[in-house]
Design a protein around this motif. Structure first.
Motif, short mmCIF file in Angstrom:
data_model
loop_
_atom_site.label_atom_id
_atom_site.label_comp_id
_atom_site.label_asym_id
_atom_site.label_seq_id
_atom_site.Cartn_x
_atom_site.Cartn_y
_atom_site.Cartn_z
N VAL A 112 0.65 -1.09 0.07
CA VAL A 112 -0.05 0.01 -0.04
C VAL A 112 0.85 1.33 0.04
CG1 VAL A 112 -1.78 1.12 1.28
CG2 VAL A 112 -1.99 -0.99 1.11
N ALA A 113 1.96 1.19 0.57
CA ALA A 113 2.88 2.58 0.58
C ALA A 113 3.37 2.67 -0.66
CB ALA A 113 4.03 2.18 1.65
N GLU A 114 3.59 1.91 -1.24
CA GLU A 114 4.33 1.79 -2.83
C GLU A 114 2.85 2.24 -3.58
OE1 GLU A 114 7.75 -1.10 -3.64
OE2 GLU A 114 5.67 -1.95 -3.27
N GLN A 115 2.01 1.85 -3.32
CA GLN A 115 0.81 2.22 -4.14
C GLN A 115 0.51 3.69 -4.15
OE1 GLN A 115 -2.80 -0.18 -3.57
NE2 GLN A 115 -1.46 -1.90 -3.29
N ILE A 116 0.60 4.05 -2.80
CA ILE A 116 0.22 5.51 -2.50
C ILE A 116 1.19 6.30 -2.93
CG2 ILE A 116 0.32 7.26 -0.64
CD1 ILE A 116 -0.83 5.28 1.27
N MET A 117 2.19 5.98 -3.12
CA MET A 117 3.38 7.18 -3.57
C MET A 117 3.20 6.97 -5.20
SD MET A 117 6.82 6.58 -0.72
CE MET A 117 6.85 4.69 -1.06
N ASN A 118 3.43 5.92 -5.66
CA ASN A 118 3.42 5.88 -7.10
C ASN A 118 2.37 6.23 -7.95
OD1 ASN A 118 5.81 4.66 -6.85
ND2 ASN A 118 5.31 2.52 -6.94
N VAL A 119 1.23 5.88 -7.51
CA VAL A 119 0.13 6.62 -8.23
C VAL A 119 -0.18 7.97 -7.93
CG1 VAL A 119 -1.85 6.52 -6.45
CG2 VAL A 119 -2.62 5.92 -8.81
N ALA A 120 0.37 8.68 -7.05
CA ALA A 120 0.34 10.07 -6.61
C ALA A 120 1.44 10.91 -7.58
CB ALA A 120 0.70 10.43 -5.06
N HIS A 121 2.49 10.12 -7.86
CA HIS A 121 3.51 10.67 -8.81
C HIS A 121 2.72 10.51 -10.42
CE1 HIS A 121 7.34 10.91 -10.85
NE2 HIS A 121 7.09 10.05 -11.64
N ILE A 122 2.32 9.22 -10.76
CA ILE A 122 1.43 9.29 -11.94
C ILE A 122 0.52 10.48 -12.19
CG2 ILE A 122 0.16 7.71 -13.59
CD1 ILE A 122 1.44 5.38 -11.64
N ILE A 123 -0.45 10.50 -11.30
CA ILE A 123 -1.38 11.15 -11.33
C ILE A 123 -1.06 12.98 -11.49
CG2 ILE A 123 -3.68 12.22 -10.32
CD1 ILE A 123 -3.97 9.45 -9.24
N SER A 124 -0.04 13.24 -10.77
CA SER A 124 0.52 14.84 -10.69
C SER A 124 1.09 14.92 -12.05
CB SER A 124 1.27 14.86 -9.34
OG SER A 124 2.27 14.02 -9.31
N THR A 125 2.14 13.92 -12.31
CA THR A 125 2.77 14.02 -13.67
C THR A 125 2.02 14.38 -14.88
OG1 THR A 125 4.68 12.89 -12.86
CG2 THR A 125 4.44 13.22 -15.12
N LEU A 126 0.77 13.58 -15.05
CA LEU A 126 -0.15 13.68 -16.13
C LEU A 126 -0.86 14.93 -15.91
CD1 LEU A 126 -1.35 10.14 -16.25
CD2 LEU A 126 0.02 11.20 -18.00
N ILE A 127 -1.08 15.55 -14.76
CA ILE A 127 -1.97 16.69 -14.76
C ILE A 127 -0.91 17.66 -14.83
CG2 ILE A 127 -2.98 17.98 -13.22
CD1 ILE A 127 -4.34 15.71 -11.62
N ASN A 128 0.08 17.97 -14.48
CA ASN A 128 1.21 18.76 -14.78
C ASN A 128 1.43 19.17 -16.32
OD1 ASN A 128 1.81 20.24 -12.12
ND2 ASN A 128 2.86 18.46 -11.67
N ASP A 129 1.47 18.04 -16.80
CA ASP A 129 1.79 17.84 -18.59
C ASP A 129 0.58 18.63 -19.17
OD1 ASP A 129 4.35 16.70 -17.87
OD2 ASP A 129 3.50 14.58 -18.67
N MET A 130 -0.61 18.83 -18.70
CA MET A 130 -1.81 19.30 -19.30
C MET A 130 -1.73 21.09 -18.96
SD MET A 130 -3.80 16.72 -20.30
CE MET A 130 -5.41 16.67 -20.30
N LYS A 131 -0.98 21.26 -18.29
CA LYS A 131 -0.84 22.73 -17.87
C LYS A 131 -0.69 23.73 -19.03
CE LYS A 131 1.16 22.86 -13.22
NZ LYS A 131 2.36 23.39 -12.57
N PRO A 132 0.20 23.48 -20.15
CA PRO A 132 0.30 24.39 -21.14
C PRO A 132 -0.81 24.45 -22.08
CG PRO A 132 2.26 22.76 -21.13
CD PRO A 132 1.24 22.36 -20.09
N PHE A 133 -1.80 23.49 -21.91
CA PHE A 133 -2.93 23.47 -22.74
C PHE A 133 -4.18 24.03 -22.40
CE2 PHE A 133 0.05 20.05 -23.82
CZ PHE A 133 0.33 20.08 -25.04
N PHE A 134 -4.17 24.71 -21.24
CA PHE A 134 -5.54 25.06 -20.82
C PHE A 134 -5.01 26.41 -19.97
CE2 PHE A 134 -6.16 20.44 -21.01
CZ PHE A 134 -7.21 20.68 -21.57
N LYS A 135 -5.96 27.45 -19.78
CA LYS A 135 -5.84 28.58 -19.14
C LYS A 135 -6.04 28.15 -17.58
CE LYS A 135 -7.91 31.82 -22.40
NZ LYS A 135 -8.44 32.75 -23.03
N GLU A 136 -6.74 27.38 -17.27
CA GLU A 136 -7.09 26.94 -15.84
C GLU A 136 -7.29 25.55 -15.62
OE1 GLU A 136 -10.76 28.15 -12.75
OE2 GLU A 136 -10.05 29.79 -13.94
#
Length: 245
Positions: free
Chosen positions: A72-96
């Protein structure tokens, strides 16, 4: 963009579906790529991303531990990394970009549902790690110690809950009785099966699962393709079922 029921850390190997952490990353990337393509086609400049629970597989029963590829510890850390990376990659394409988070039942600390406290949930850590990894330019709306949250999406009021304590037949009435607010839409997860129901012009939308059908689903004779939902609001309302391989 409705994200729910990734069950990161689970391993599924049936005649219809194979799923592990590597496949989760591949499917999640497909979801974000499809989201970006459709948002570009519709000239969307404000993106709301819902994190609606069961993003990790957890440890609520023996079969979860048998199926799990990571603790579970690995699940928490790794899925947080995946989701936050994908969201941050979307920044240039949206105003908000706004992220709205709640949590599901698979993150609870104890197997027994009746003995569990709602706020004692590993996914609160997942959401906390995601929030820390996002920049200050991304707004974060959190369910805090409850498994539901009401938020404003433009001129619409959205009631977001994972769904383990809700029934399709009564969720609108329960929401109104509890919050004293009539929502424009109710967004749920949990059942892994897409639905879009209109009741007196209040829409109840159920999201899909990124994991797809596992062994338990097959015992129920259910075999739903892995997918997530994208809803685009404009002059018309457009719902995409983002089906992934």
């Amino acid at each position: 963009l409705m994200l729910s029921d990734w069950h990161y850390g689970a391993v599924v190997d049936t005649q219809y579906n194979y799923y592990d952490t590597a496949v989760c990353v591949e499917r999640a990337t497909q979801v974000f790529d499809k989201c970006l393509r459709h948002c570009t086609e519709h000239h969307v400049d404000k993106l709301f991303i819902e994190l609606n629970g069961d993003m990790i597989h957890g440890l609520i029963n023996v079969s979860n531990r048998v199926q799990a590829e990571e603790d579970v510890a690995e699940q928490i850390m790794n899925v947080a990394h995946i989701i936050s990376t994908l969201i941050n990659d979307m920044k240039p394409f949206f105003k908000e970009i706004t992220v709205v988070s709640t949590f599901g039942n698979h993150g609870r600390l104890t197997p027994e549902k009746t003995a569990a406290l709602v706020k004692e949930n590993f996914e609160r850590l997942t959401n906390g790690f995601i929030r820390l990894r996002l920049g200050d330019d991304i707004k974060f709306i959190e369910a805090q110690s409850e498994d539901f949250v009401m938020y404003d999406c433009g001129d619409k009021k959205i009631y977001l809950a994972h769904g383990q304590y809700d029934k399709l037949s009564s969720v609108i009435g329960d929401c109104v009785a509890m919050t004293k607010i009539v929502p424009d839409e109710v967004h749920l997860g949990h059942t892994h099966s897409y639905k879009d129901i209109n009741e007196s012009n209040i829409m109840t939308v159920v999201g899909g699962s990124l994991m797809g059908a596992d062994d338990y689903a097959l015992t129920l004779r259910k075999n739903t393709k892995p997918h997530q939902n994208l809803i685009i609001y404009g002059e018309d309302r457009c719902v995409y079922q983002l089906v992934v391989d």
